[in-house]
Design a protein around this motif. Structure first.
Motif, PDB file in Angstrom:
ATOM      1  N   VAL A 189       2.265  -5.987  -7.505  1.00 17.82           N
ATOM      2  CA  VAL A 189       2.119  -4.572  -7.847  1.00 17.82           C
ATOM      3  C   VAL A 189       1.148  -4.410  -9.011  1.00 17.82           C
ATOM      4  O   VAL A 189       0.266  -3.543  -8.992  1.00 17.82           O
ATOM      5  N   GLU A 211       0.981   6.975  -6.615  1.00 16.47           N
ATOM      6  CA  GLU A 211      -0.307   7.629  -6.832  1.00 16.47           C
ATOM      7  C   GLU A 211      -0.265   8.769  -7.857  1.00 16.47           C
ATOM      8  O   GLU A 211      -1.104   8.831  -8.771  1.00 16.47           O
ATOM      9  N   VAL A 217       2.006   1.795  -3.517  1.00 13.45           N
ATOM     10  CA  VAL A 217       0.917   2.307  -4.361  1.00 13.45           C
ATOM     11  C   VAL A 217       0.676   3.788  -4.073  1.00 13.45           C
ATOM     12  O   VAL A 217       0.466   4.586  -4.993  1.00 13.45           O
ATOM     13  N   ASP A 253       0.828  -1.209   0.000  1.00 10.33           N
ATOM     14  CA  ASP A 253       0.000   0.000   0.000  1.00 10.33           C
ATOM     15  C   ASP A 253       0.861   1.258   0.000  1.00 10.33           C
ATOM     16  O   ASP A 253       0.510   2.254  -0.641  1.00 10.33           O
ATOM     17  N   VAL A 306      -2.491  -2.167  -8.890  1.00 13.09           N
ATOM     18  CA  VAL A 306      -2.779  -0.939  -9.657  1.00 13.09           C
ATOM     19  C   VAL A 306      -3.649  -1.199 -10.874  1.00 13.09           C
ATOM     20  O   VAL A 306      -4.011  -0.254 -11.583  1.00 13.09           O
TER      21      VAL A 306
END
Length: 259
Positions: free
Chosen positions: A60, A41, A37, A34, A64
């Motif tokens: 991953v 972002e 990610v 997290d 996403v």
């Protein structure tokens, strides 16, 4: 018969495929996903055509997938890809393509992707400079390049690579943050953002994931325990937590823009 580095990687990671996404065994890959990610972002876009290099089970890619148009997850180890495909199917993820390939010789034309990412690969491969060059080559001008890896902190005493190879013979070499940034710059991308943090990991789960032979595992326990008792530094920065032996990895995230 001589075993190549790539053959070692396939052998070792074939053993790890089934448990690779199990947080009870491989918290390093699941706990901070997290965070990665969130780091990615600003680069995520519903029009992105994405490549994950040395993807393993595509943790991953799957994280996403719903944020981009399409993801290609490339890895050298068939067992990793097969496990990732099973997991993607179970999750209902339909826009990830799984492809076997060499991270140092990507089977794609120049300027094919708008987002290129790799996680925990540069310390594992034989030629990290070639991997970074290839990632940059297949990125379109302005594409985001994301590298997440383990690094060797500056001034660290001991030889963590020796311990890492005892645990997993396919381990390569831990680079410093500066070395990774230098590889990216040499490949023609401009570093924009970084993040660095330590992760204290339980030793036994780490050994179990790699199915480290008993003799090697005993040697690692012995050396880390001796360091805690004032013995030579191993580079693994061991600590005791609730009476259990742990060690410390340093994680490094880097975002760059392809020129």
């Amino acid at each position: 018969m001589t075993v190549t580095h790539d053959e070692k990687v396939v052998r070792e990671f074939s053993k790890q495929a089934a448990a690779f996404a199990d947080p009870g065994v491989n918290a390093a890959f699941t706990r901070h996903l997290d965070r990665l990610v969130r780091f990615m972002e600003p680069e995520l876009d519903l029009e992105d055509v994405t490549l994950e290099v040395a993807a393993g089970t595509a943790l991953v890619s799957r994280a996403v997938a719903r944020r981009v148009r399409h993801v290609t997850a490339l890895d050298l180890t068939p067992a990793m890809l097969a496990q990732g495909k099973r997991d993607a199917d179970a999750e209902g993820v339909t826009n990830v393509t799984f492809t076997r390939g060499d991270a140092a010789d990507l089977p794609y034309l120049d300027r094919s992707f708008t987002l290129v990412v790799t996680r925990f690969s540069l310390h594992q491969v034989a030629d990290p400079a070639a991997v970074v060059r290839e990632m940059t080559r297949v990125g379109r001008p302005g594409a985001a390049l994301i590298i997440a890896d383990l690094v060797r902190p500056a001034g660290l005493d001991g030889d963590p690579d020796r311990i890492e190879r005892l645990r997993d013979p396919s381990h390569g070499t831990l680079r410093t943050e500066e070395e990774i940034a230098g590889l990216v710059a040499a490949a023609g991308a401009e570093v924009k953002r970084t993040d660095r943090f330590d992760h204290v990991r339980p030793l036994e789960a780490w050994l179990a994931l790699a199915q480290t032979p008993d003799e090697a595992a005993a040697q690692i326990r012995k050396e880390l325990t001796a360091e805690l008792d004032g013995g030579p530094a191993t580079g693994m920065r061991p600590v005791l937590q609730d009476g259990e032996l742990h060690f410390t990895h340093t994680n490094f995230f880097l975002q760059a823009i392809v020129g």
